[in-house]
Design a protein around this motif. Sequence first.
Motif, mmCIF file in Angstrom:
data_model
loop_
_atom_site.group_PDB
_atom_site.id
_atom_site.type_symbol
_atom_site.label_atom_id
_atom_site.label_comp_id
_atom_site.label_asym_id
_atom_site.label_seq_id
_atom_site.Cartn_x
_atom_site.Cartn_y
_atom_site.Cartn_z
ATOM 1 N N LEU A 21 0.827 -1.207 0.000
ATOM 2 C CA LEU A 21 0.000 0.000 0.000
ATOM 3 C C LEU A 21 0.867 1.266 0.000
ATOM 4 N N GLN A 22 1.955 1.240 0.773
ATOM 5 C CA GLN A 22 2.833 2.410 0.820
ATOM 6 C C GLN A 22 3.481 2.674 -0.542
ATOM 7 N N PHE A 23 3.983 1.612 -1.180
ATOM 8 C CA PHE A 23 4.656 1.761 -2.470
ATOM 9 C C PHE A 23 3.668 2.262 -3.523
ATOM 10 N N ALA A 24 2.456 1.691 -3.520
ATOM 11 C CA ALA A 24 1.440 2.121 -4.481
ATOM 12 C C ALA A 24 1.043 3.571 -4.229
ATOM 13 N N GLY A 25 0.823 3.928 -2.957
ATOM 14 C CA GLY A 25 0.444 5.301 -2.619
ATOM 15 C C GLY A 25 1.537 6.298 -2.971
ATOM 16 N N ARG A 26 2.764 5.952 -2.667
ATOM 17 C CA ARG A 26 3.892 6.836 -2.981
ATOM 18 C C ARG A 26 4.010 7.044 -4.492
ATOM 19 N N SER A 27 3.906 5.954 -5.249
ATOM 20 C CA SER A 27 4.037 6.032 -6.711
ATOM 21 C C SER A 27 2.920 6.876 -7.321
ATOM 22 N N LEU A 28 1.686 6.666 -6.849
ATOM 23 C CA LEU A 28 0.555 7.446 -7.365
ATOM 24 C C LEU A 28 0.683 8.924 -7.000
ATOM 25 N N GLY A 29 1.093 9.191 -5.769
ATOM 26 C CA GLY A 29 1.264 10.574 -5.349
ATOM 27 C C GLY A 29 2.322 11.293 -6.166
ATOM 28 N N LEU A 30 3.441 10.627 -6.416
ATOM 29 C CA LEU A 30 4.502 11.228 -7.228
ATOM 30 C C LEU A 30 4.036 11.461 -8.660
ATOM 31 N N TYR A 31 3.268 10.503 -9.187
ATOM 32 C CA TYR A 31 2.770 10.666 -10.553
ATOM 33 C C TYR A 31 1.811 11.858 -10.652
ATOM 34 N N GLN A 32 0.917 11.988 -9.668
ATOM 35 C CA GLN A 32 -0.030 13.117 -9.663
ATOM 36 C C GLN A 32 0.708 14.456 -9.574
ATOM 37 N N ARG A 33 1.757 14.493 -8.776
ATOM 38 C CA ARG A 33 2.487 15.755 -8.559
ATOM 39 C C ARG A 33 3.436 16.066 -9.702
ATOM 40 N N MET A 34 4.198 15.045 -10.167
ATOM 41 C CA MET A 34 5.273 15.283 -11.127
ATOM 42 C C MET A 34 4.862 15.021 -12.576
ATOM 43 N N HIS A 35 3.743 14.320 -12.776
ATOM 44 C CA HIS A 35 3.211 14.027 -14.119
ATOM 45 C C HIS A 35 4.101 13.101 -14.937
ATOM 46 N N PHE A 36 4.846 12.231 -14.250
ATOM 47 C CA PHE A 36 5.541 11.133 -14.926
ATOM 48 C C PHE A 36 5.712 10.011 -13.903
ATOM 49 N N SER A 37 5.852 8.801 -14.414
ATOM 50 C CA SER A 37 5.967 7.650 -13.525
ATOM 51 C C SER A 37 7.395 7.481 -13.032
ATOM 52 N N HIS A 38 7.543 7.274 -11.719
ATOM 53 C CA HIS A 38 8.855 6.988 -11.141
ATOM 54 C C HIS A 38 9.173 5.493 -11.198
ATOM 55 N N ILE A 39 8.232 4.698 -11.706
ATOM 56 C CA ILE A 39 8.419 3.253 -11.838
ATOM 57 C C ILE A 39 8.710 2.959 -13.300
ATOM 58 N N ASN A 40 9.879 2.405 -13.572
ATOM 59 C CA ASN A 40 10.312 2.184 -14.952
ATOM 60 C C ASN A 40 10.583 0.693 -15.202
ATOM 61 N N TYR A 41 9.885 0.150 -16.174
ATOM 62 C CA TYR A 41 10.032 -1.267 -16.514
ATOM 63 C C TYR A 41 11.102 -1.503 -17.576
ATOM 64 N N GLY A 42 11.357 -0.523 -18.396
ATOM 65 C CA GLY A 42 12.263 -0.731 -19.522
ATOM 66 C C GLY A 42 11.519 -1.299 -20.720
ATOM 67 N N GLU A 43 12.215 -1.413 -21.821
ATOM 68 C CA GLU A 43 11.597 -1.935 -23.035
ATOM 69 C C GLU A 43 11.257 -3.408 -22.872
ATOM 70 N N ARG A 44 10.155 -3.788 -23.457
ATOM 71 C CA ARG A 44 9.668 -5.170 -23.360
ATOM 72 C C ARG A 44 10.742 -6.150 -23.817
ATOM 73 N N GLY A 45 10.986 -7.175 -22.994
ATOM 74 C CA GLY A 45 11.941 -8.220 -23.360
ATOM 75 C C GLY A 45 13.371 -7.955 -22.922
ATOM 76 N N THR A 46 13.664 -6.729 -22.456
ATOM 77 C CA THR A 46 15.020 -6.424 -21.996
ATOM 78 C C THR A 46 15.231 -7.002 -20.601
#
Length: 202
Positions: A21-46
């Motif tokens: 819950l903390q990780f999800a809340g933190r990520s959503l809050g940062l996205y709402q404030r900064m308008h980009f995701s702080h969670i990065n998956y990288g290109e598919r298959g890498t």
Amino acid sequence: MEVIEPLVRHFLGIFFLMIGLQFAGRSLGLYQRMHFSHINYGERGTAPWWHRHIFNVFRALILGVCVVRIFVDIDPWLGVFGLLDAWPVLLVGMLLLIGSYTAVNYLQAYMHEDWRSGIDPRKDQRKLLTSGPFGRSRNPLFLAVMAGQLGFFLALPSVFSLVCLVAGVLVITRQAREEEKALADKFGEDYERYRVRVPRWF
């Protein structure tokens, strides 16, 4: 054991639920404030993409198992190691998890606006952190997470948690190499001087 075992059993379920819950809340809050995701998956298959998905699968399994254990005795299915299933070991594991959680939060706060999960491909103005805990280890956050994985194994000494520990350490060490390549590309000579001066782990 009569007190510690149920304490640790309930602690694990609540602990991993709250972390999710903390990780999800933190990520959503940062996205709402900064308008980009702080969670990065990288290109598919890498490699980073696979690392993230493997980590997510094990994180979901751990959460599910720990919550179910509060209500149902599934320990025989997990392959609990009888010799390690003693209250001092369980207590050390719980304390190590709490210490790891504290260290992760401290390090993420220390990184402040430079914190990312995964490799951020954007060309932004992030700084290379070389002071404080990053002056002693190039990957203190990963160290804290691996300490937590060890704590989970001790708090639930079993075949299941051992597989989680081995897989987690392998994924994190591989991801550390990928992230260091990305930092070398981004910061060039500054990162090379830092790499020579500060060890990867200890």
